[in-house]
Design a protein around this motif. Structure first.
Motif, PDB file in Angstrom:
ATOM      1  N   PHE A 391       0.697  -1.124   0.021  1.00  0.00           N
ATOM      2  CA  PHE A 391       0.100   0.018   0.138  1.00  0.00           C
ATOM      3  C   PHE A 391       0.704   1.312   0.101  1.00  0.00           C
ATOM      4  O   PHE A 391       2.019   1.219   0.436  1.00  0.00           O
ATOM      5  CB  PHE A 391      -1.148   0.062   1.290  1.00  0.00           C
ATOM      6  N   SER A 392       0.295   2.184  -0.284  1.00  0.00           N
ATOM      7  CA  SER A 392       0.996   3.542  -0.542  1.00  0.00           C
ATOM      8  C   SER A 392       0.695   4.631   0.468  1.00  0.00           C
ATOM      9  O   SER A 392       1.525   5.435   0.702  1.00  0.00           O
ATOM     10  CB  SER A 392       0.902   4.349  -2.074  1.00  0.00           C
ATOM     11  N   SER A 393      -0.292   4.510   1.017  1.00  0.00           N
ATOM     12  CA  SER A 393      -0.924   5.388   1.811  1.00  0.00           C
ATOM     13  C   SER A 393      -1.848   4.851   3.101  1.00  0.00           C
ATOM     14  O   SER A 393      -2.134   3.738   2.890  1.00  0.00           O
ATOM     15  CB  SER A 393      -1.754   6.637   1.218  1.00  0.00           C
ATOM     16  N   HIS A 394      -1.797   5.642   4.086  1.00  0.00           N
ATOM     17  CA  HIS A 394      -2.771   5.148   5.071  1.00  0.00           C
ATOM     18  C   HIS A 394      -4.028   4.922   5.063  1.00  0.00           C
ATOM     19  O   HIS A 394      -4.741   3.928   5.198  1.00  0.00           O
ATOM     20  CB  HIS A 394      -2.864   6.283   6.362  1.00  0.00           C
ATOM     21  N   GLU A 395      -4.670   5.752   3.931  1.00  0.00           N
ATOM     22  CA  GLU A 395      -6.016   5.727   3.429  1.00  0.00           C
ATOM     23  C   GLU A 395      -6.146   4.367   2.663  1.00  0.00           C
ATOM     24  O   GLU A 395      -7.124   3.512   2.716  1.00  0.00           O
ATOM     25  CB  GLU A 395      -6.441   6.916   2.676  1.00  0.00           C
ATOM     26  N   GLU A 396      -5.197   3.979   1.790  1.00  0.00           N
ATOM     27  CA  GLU A 396      -5.271   2.775   1.035  1.00  0.00           C
ATOM     28  C   GLU A 396      -5.053   1.537   2.120  1.00  0.00           C
ATOM     29  O   GLU A 396      -5.850   0.664   1.781  1.00  0.00           O
ATOM     30  CB  GLU A 396      -4.184   2.990  -0.035  1.00  0.00           C
ATOM     31  N   ALA A 397      -4.097   1.762   2.895  1.00  0.00           N
ATOM     32  CA  ALA A 397      -4.204   0.553   3.907  1.00  0.00           C
ATOM     33  C   ALA A 397      -5.577   0.405   4.496  1.00  0.00           C
ATOM     34  O   ALA A 397      -5.701  -0.947   4.704  1.00  0.00           O
ATOM     35  CB  ALA A 397      -3.083   0.726   5.179  1.00  0.00           C
ATOM     36  N   ILE A 398      -6.183   1.278   4.961  1.00  0.00           N
ATOM     37  CA  ILE A 398      -7.736   1.364   5.549  1.00  0.00           C
ATOM     38  C   ILE A 398      -8.411   0.677   4.633  1.00  0.00           C
ATOM     39  O   ILE A 398      -9.280  -0.236   5.027  1.00  0.00           O
ATOM     40  CB  ILE A 398      -8.063   2.676   5.915  1.00  0.00           C
ATOM     41  N   GLY A 399      -8.513   1.110   3.360  1.00  0.00           N
ATOM     42  CA  GLY A 399      -9.341   0.627   2.374  1.00  0.00           C
ATOM     43  C   GLY A 399      -9.173  -1.187   2.285  1.00  0.00           C
ATOM     44  O   GLY A 399     -10.035  -1.794   1.933  1.00  0.00           O
ATOM     45  N   LEU A 400      -7.586  -1.342   2.050  1.00  0.00           N
ATOM     46  CA  LEU A 400      -7.645  -2.873   1.985  1.00  0.00           C
ATOM     47  C   LEU A 400      -7.973  -3.675   3.385  1.00  0.00           C
ATOM     48  O   LEU A 400      -8.429  -4.650   3.067  1.00  0.00           O
ATOM     49  CB  LEU A 400      -6.013  -2.975   1.603  1.00  0.00           C
ATOM     50  N   ALA A 401      -7.607  -3.090   4.410  1.00  0.00           N
ATOM     51  CA  ALA A 401      -8.121  -3.837   5.562  1.00  0.00           C
ATOM     52  C   ALA A 401      -9.593  -4.204   5.632  1.00  0.00           C
ATOM     53  O   ALA A 401     -10.075  -5.104   6.070  1.00  0.00           O
ATOM     54  CB  ALA A 401      -7.602  -3.158   6.710  1.00  0.00           C
ATOM     55  N   ARG A 402     -10.290  -3.062   5.189  1.00  0.00           N
ATOM     56  CA  ARG A 402     -11.638  -3.043   5.088  1.00  0.00           C
ATOM     57  C   ARG A 402     -12.298  -4.031   4.054  1.00  0.00           C
ATOM     58  O   ARG A 402     -13.705  -4.276   4.253  1.00  0.00           O
ATOM     59  CB  ARG A 402     -12.393  -1.640   5.230  1.00  0.00           C
ATOM     60  N   ARG A 403     -11.563  -4.485   3.146  1.00  0.00           N
ATOM     61  CA  ARG A 403     -11.993  -4.935   2.150  1.00  0.00           C
ATOM     62  C   ARG A 403     -12.048  -6.467   2.399  1.00  0.00           C
ATOM     63  O   ARG A 403     -11.465  -7.273   1.791  1.00  0.00           O
ATOM     64  CB  ARG A 403     -11.148  -4.857   0.822  1.00  0.00           C
ATOM     65  N   SER A 404     -13.346  -6.684   3.376  1.00  0.00           N
ATOM     66  CA  SER A 404     -13.353  -8.098   3.897  1.00  0.00           C
ATOM     67  C   SER A 404     -14.570  -8.325   4.456  1.00  0.00           C
ATOM     68  O   SER A 404     -14.816  -7.177   5.079  1.00  0.00           O
ATOM     69  CB  SER A 404     -12.227  -8.627   4.703  1.00  0.00           C
ATOM     70  N   GLU A 405     -15.246  -9.296   4.339  1.00  0.00           N
ATOM     71  CA  GLU A 405     -16.421  -9.389   5.028  1.00  0.00           C
ATOM     72  C   GLU A 405     -16.239  -9.816   6.572  1.00  0.00           C
ATOM     73  O   GLU A 405     -17.388  -9.690   7.442  1.00  0.00           O
ATOM     74  CB  GLU A 405     -17.378 -10.734   4.450  1.00  0.00           C
ATOM     75  N   TYR A 406     -14.991 -10.326   6.825  1.00  0.00           N
ATOM     76  CA  TYR A 406     -14.540 -10.649   8.238  1.00  0.00           C
ATOM     77  C   TYR A 406     -14.327  -9.314   9.022  1.00  0.00           C
ATOM     78  O   TYR A 406     -13.849  -8.318   8.450  1.00  0.00           O
ATOM     79  CB  TYR A 406     -13.659 -11.638   8.347  1.00  0.00           C
ATOM     80  N   GLY A 407     -14.496  -9.392  10.409  1.00  0.00           N
ATOM     81  CA  GLY A 407     -13.811  -8.454  11.336  1.00  0.00           C
ATOM     82  C   GLY A 407     -13.712  -8.717  12.697  1.00  0.00           C
ATOM     83  O   GLY A 407     -14.368  -8.507  13.874  1.00  0.00           O
TER      84      GLY A 407
END
Length: 485
Positions: A391-407
């Motif tokens: 990932f290149s930015s914190h925002e992208e990291a957040i988006g990637l981490a959220r890209r899952s049905e699991y939590g």
């Protein structure tokens, strides 16, 4: 006689005592070798009905037992896990494919779960409420009655005892269904410990079996609460069935957990954390690190270091030598892991390490050049597989981490301030900063959101009391109230 002397339990279930189940006995196999190392009984729905009726009958006296006597049983059980830890660990190594430290962790936490549960009966069990009427008004917590506990194979002792111990401590009876593949570790050991601890007969019944037994444990009329740990698909079926029968279901399900490595994080420590998170117990943990999200400034070095670590980890039979990874639980799961790895490589990922297996032993695997649409990124692998995505930015990291049905669990390595900001933006039942994703303690609330379950339902006094008691409104007046009729 040892705690787990086979003369006591071989080919038996436990319904007010050890006796043969009405189902066909289950051969206990050592996953590392395929050897038969024991035999447990299996239950039928008729056995479930009998056990539920006897549990309900025994529970009435148990809930009225003085709280200190209930607590004493739990304390004795905690001591017994420590006394018999070596014997229990031997079974965890052979039956569940655990390496020695993982087996030691299970017996340690089993003891802690009992000690924590022993404190529950003396907790306040209600509130005094204001009322507009001239009466005393209170909300008090009462035992639900009979609880069904359905536990999986991967951490068979911990994932049974964490529901069994608090449910018993709070005055309930329990019907326990361990996974047949680990019915000794996750069932017989609990029965024997609580027998030796002096738990009155009928309050804990052990009913190994398949999906039909799980269904019966949800639908039998005596059961009011179902505590289930397992896959998301199975949990959805349990939740649907429980809802249909107006039962409460506490569901702790799957996970595809992200580990975010921020720029400037210590590479050596981050790699060590990532390897542990993905490869501990062969990745067969709901909290396993399933996605490594690494800042682009560190990505290539992280992949190289993680792949080097993976290639040097010893894999083999933990009963016959010191290894870092033991066997996968069965051939079906090996095939599933390999299918996901192969399809991910075919989709364009690079195999940086592993991707091979011999029998039940799957090499720790690192996948690079990943896209978030690839199978190893989107699915819960439940194997020793570490997909790495930059990932290149914190925002992208957040988006990637959220890209899952699991939590379920989220790990963030690096600057604490940045990590806190990310933690606030990613839905997750658990967040660990400067730790990997796999951690648990007996005194903390545990659970996930989304496809990972129905929230924190295990651990700690608040979660356990809410999980295994009902709230009852009780009022009292000095005299019968006057009414206009």
């Amino acid at each position: 006689m040892t705690l787990l002397d086979g003369q006591v339990w071989t080919s038996d279930i436990y319904v007010d005592g050890w006796r043969p189940g009405r189902g066909e006995p289950w051969q206990v196999r050592e996953p590392a070798t395929g050897n038969i190392i024991g035999r447990v009984g299996t239950a039928t729905t008729e056995d479930v009905a009998e056990a539920a009726a006897k549990a309900a009958k025994a529970q009435h006296a148990w809930q009225n037992t003085p709280y200190d006597e209930r607590a004493a049983v739990l304390r004795r059980a905690g001591d017994l896990w420590n006394v018999h830890s070596g014997e229990v660990q031997e079974w965890l190594i052979r039956e569940a494919g655990s390496i020695g430290p993982k087996a030691g962790l299970e017996t340690h936490i089993a003891a802690q779960e009992c000690f924590e549960a022993a404190a529950l009966p003396s907790h306040p069990m209600g509130d005094v409420l204001p009322s507009t009427e001239p009466r005393w008004s209170m909300a008090r917590r009462r035992p639900v009655g009979v609880v069904s506990v359905i536990a999986p194979f991967n951490f068979p002792l911990i994932l049974s005892i964490r529901s069994v111990a608090p449910a018993l401590a709070l005055g309930n009876a329990v019907l326990l269904k361990p996974d047949p593949r680990t019915a000794v570790c996750g069932g017989v050991t609990l029965m024997r410990v609580f027998e030796e601890a002096g738990l009155p007969p009928g309050l804990l019944q052990m009913l190994p079996g398949g999906a039909d037994i799980g269904q019966a444990l949800v639908t039998t009329p005596e059961v009011r609460v179902v505590s289930f740990t397992g896959s998301t698909a199975a949990g959805q079926a349990v939740g649907e069935l429980a809802g249909k029968h107006l039962k409460r279901a506490h569901l702790e399900l799957g996970g595809n957990n992200a580990l975010i490595v921020l720029p400037g994080a210590d590479l050596e420590r981050a790699t060590s954390a990532g390897a542990f998170g993905s490869f501990m117990h062969q990745g067969q943990i709901c909290m396993t690190t399933g996605r490594h999200l690494v800042h682009e400034s560190m990505h290539d070095a992280y992949v190289e270091a993680l792949a080097s670590t993976a290639s040097h980890l010893p894999v083999g039979d933990p009963h016959r030598g010191e290894v870092a990874l033991g066997p996968i639980i069965d051939e079906k799961q090996v095939a599933r892991i390999h299918r996901i790895v192969k399809s991910t490589v075919e989709a364009g990922a690079r195999l940086a390490a592993g991707g091979t297996f011999e029998g039940p032993f799957y090499r720790p695997t690192v996948l690079a050049q990943m896209e978030p649409s690839m199978p190893a990124y989107t699915e819960e692998v439940f194997g020793p597989v570490a997909p790495v995505v930059p990932f290149s930015s914190h925002e992208e990291a957040i988006g990637l981490a959220r890209r899952s049905e699991y939590g379920l669990s989220l790990g963030i390595l690096g600057d604490v301030g940045t990590a806190m900001e990310i933690a606030d933006s990613v839905p997750s039942g658990i967040v660990h900063i400067n730790e990997q994703t796999v951690a648990d303690e007996a005194n903390v609330p545990f659970g996930g959101v989304g496809a990972s379950g129905t929230g924190s339902r295990f651990g700690g006094p608040t979660a356990n009391i809410e999980a295994f008691t009902e709230t009852q409104w009780l009022t009292a007046r000095p005299q019968i109230a006057p009414y206009p009729f």
